[in-house]
Design an enzyme around this catalytic site. Structure first.
Site, mmCIF file in Angstrom:
data_model
loop_
_atom_site.group_PDB
_atom_site.id
_atom_site.type_symbol
_atom_site.label_atom_id
_atom_site.label_comp_id
_atom_site.label_asym_id
_atom_site.label_seq_id
_atom_site.Cartn_x
_atom_site.Cartn_y
_atom_site.Cartn_z
ATOM 1 N N LYS A 70 0.887 -1.356 -0.041
ATOM 2 C CA LYS A 70 0.091 -0.074 -0.069
ATOM 3 C C LYS A 70 0.739 1.370 0.145
ATOM 4 O O LYS A 70 1.875 1.213 0.794
ATOM 5 C CB LYS A 70 -0.942 -0.076 1.170
ATOM 6 C CG LYS A 70 -1.731 1.132 1.518
ATOM 7 C CD LYS A 70 -2.774 0.910 2.631
ATOM 8 C CE LYS A 70 -3.759 1.937 3.115
ATOM 9 N NZ LYS A 70 -4.442 1.470 4.210
ATOM 10 N N SER A 145 -9.256 1.289 3.642
ATOM 11 C CA SER A 145 -8.445 2.046 2.630
ATOM 12 C C SER A 145 -7.535 1.355 1.830
ATOM 13 O O SER A 145 -7.152 2.006 0.856
ATOM 14 C CB SER A 145 -7.684 3.196 3.775
ATOM 15 O OG SER A 145 -6.846 2.553 4.451
ATOM 16 N N SER A 169 -9.344 -1.472 7.575
ATOM 17 C CA SER A 169 -8.777 -0.806 6.364
ATOM 18 C C SER A 169 -7.965 -1.962 5.613
ATOM 19 O O SER A 169 -7.838 -2.097 4.335
ATOM 20 C CB SER A 169 -7.850 0.339 6.352
ATOM 21 O OG SER A 169 -8.544 1.330 6.498
#
Lengths: 459, 49
Positions: A70, A145, A169
């Site tokens: 990420k 996320s 997330s």
């Protein structure tokens, strides 16, 4: 192919690290325009690193395996943008600890994955980098996320990825994209070199097709880090070697209040069926009253909002207009909460944790729906859940905040399909018992095939 | 805000957050007597969240 499968083929000499990395890069190139899962790709660097591994035998359990992280996790020499305008040109000088550990295990980082701006939101629709799209239906969000991580694994762009999880997330995109995701216990995995949301709750975790794959990734990144004072100095079990053993006799508590009320009844039915499967596998299943957990929904906000505002204070003073509207509003709310909010939140958290300890003394694991709904359409702010129409961002909090707030390990595993979209089950363990969570998830996956389903985009 | 003024839309959004959170904070405050200390932040261990 699974991450374990790729690693095994490389070990057997059937696939070279360069071939594995080149295949991942080719898939990324072919689907990036459709999914927007990546913010940056390390094409030449990754191939060079794969070449450096070729010819060497067994640098580690992930030798030559392509992975992605990420874009809030530092990779030396690459941008860490956090999908923000503010960090758009921020180049990391050194690897985050988790990236250094992936490299030590032999993995090759092929790129940085799309995220909700500053990892604070559950849609991965950054106004600056565009939305990541769900491989099951590209008109829908992939959650967040860590949405790019979920999309990339689901579409087979990489066999494994890292996300971060403050309030769901890792688990939310894992669920909405039909892959397996693990939020480890607080303190199990270092956060050094990771853009923070809220120090009290942040946790780096793996997303992959299976619990076995997640075990391999978690094994690589877990453990104490002198650079991160929040990590626990405790031995890391050999997760991959402890997956077998089944769930016979295991006491499993079903969090009953999460199966009622604001949840799509078809989602609840899929989770009930998965629970029945665990029972058929020998688990002693009982419904438990854990309604005290509802308080965590607010308690996490009381702590998280001011902590995030504190982390962002310099930019709030100078770059306020450069935030997306949703993140800006949350940060401003964090500035305006009274100082007592954090302290009161931490006091409530201590009591809630004590109550959870009592519950987890009576059962070995808890299970619950991971999400109340399937993936909404991009731009759809409200969802229908159990006859109620409510904001998507609020609908998911009761299913995610309890485990984040209490620092417990939790896996999201695929357990059904509704309207052609994945549904997930959360498996929650005692603090630092990732082994129990992974074993239960693995046992379920040995008896089910939901985790093997491939989205249309990847077919 | 050092020369940066939040737009009205921001203030409405913030007001929405606070209108939910502040009453909930007050309710939690009432439920906790002084005998309950805060959980630790940087003192992790199996006994703490």
């Amino acid at each position: 192919m699974t991450l374990a499968g790729v690693a095994a083929r490389i070990r057997a000499g059937e696939l070279s690290p360069r071939e594995a990395v080149a295949e991942a890069l080719a898939r990324i190139e072919s689907l990036q325009g459709t999914l927007n899962a990546f913010i940056s790709v390390r094409g030449e660097e990754a191939l060079a690193e794969a070449d450096a591994l070729s010819g060497r035998v067994g640098r580690g359990p992930l030798h030559g395996v392509p992975v992605a992280v990420k874009d809030v996790i530092d990779v030396a020499g690459a941008r860490t943008t956090a999908a923000s305008r503010i960090l758009a040109d921020n180049v990391a000088a050194v690897d985050a600890t988790v990236v250094a550990r992936l490299r030590s295990a032999g993995a090759v980082v092929v790129g940085k994955l799309n995220t909700h701006e500053f990892a604070w939101g559950a849609t991965t629709t950054s106004p600056h980098f565009g939305p990541a799209r769900n491989p099951w239906d590209t008109e829908r969000i992939c959650g967040g996320s860590s949405g790019g991580s979920g999309a990339a694994v689901a579409a087979g762009l990489v066999p494994g990825a890292l996300g971060t999880d403050t309030a769901g997330s890792v688990r939310i995109p894992a669920c909405l994209c039909g892959v397996t995701g693990v939020r480890p216990s607080l303190g199990r995995v270092p956060n050094s070199g990771v853009v923070p949301v809220s120090w009290t709750f942040d946790a780096v975790g793996p997303l992959a097709r299976t619990a076995e794959d997640c075990a391999l990734l978690l094994q690589a990144i877990a453990g104490h880090d002198v650079a991160d004072p929040t990590t626990v100095d405790a031995p890391v079990p050999a997760y991959s070697e402890l997956l077998d053993g089944g769930v016979l006799g295991l006491r499993v508590g079903v969090v009953s209040h999460l199966l009622e009320g604001a949840i799509d009844p078809r989602v609840a039915a899929a989770v009930e069926a998965a629970v029945a499967e665990l029972s058929a596998l020998g688990a002693r299943v009982e419904r438990v009253d854990a309604s005290f957990l509802r308080e965590t929904e607010v308690v996490q906000q009381l702590i998280m909002l001011p902590e995030a505002a504190s982390a962002h204070l310099p930019w709030l003073r100078t770059r306020l207009a450069d935030y997306g509207a949703d993140v800006r509003a949350r940060l401003l709310a964090g500035l305006l909460l009274p100082g007592t909010a954090v302290v009161t939140g931490q006091r409530a958290r201590r009591r809630l944790y004590a109550e959870a300890l009592g519950l987890l003394a009576r059962v070995d694991l808890l299970v619950a729906p991971q999400m109340p709904v399937v993936a909404p359409r991009i731009g759809e702010d409200t969802v229908d859940a159990g006859g109620a129409t409510l904001p998507y961002r609020l609908s998911l909090i009761p299913f995610n905040s309890p485990w984040s707030c209490l620092g417990l390990p939790v896996a999201s595993v695929p357990c059904g399909v509704v309207d052609g979209l994945p549904v997930g089950m959360a498996i929650v363990g005692r603090r630092l018992d990732e082994t129990g969570v992974l074993r239960a998830a693995h046992t379920f996956q040995l008896a089910s095939d939901w985790h093997t389903r491939v989205p249309p985009t990847a077919a | 805000m050092h020369g940066v003024d939040p737009e009205d839309a921001d203030l409405v959004a913030v007001q929405g957050f606070l209108a939910t959170i502040l009453p909930a904070l007050a309710a939690i405050e009432e439920r906790h007597g002084p005998e309950v200390p805060p959980a630790g932040l940087f003192l992790p261990g199996p006994e703490q969240p």
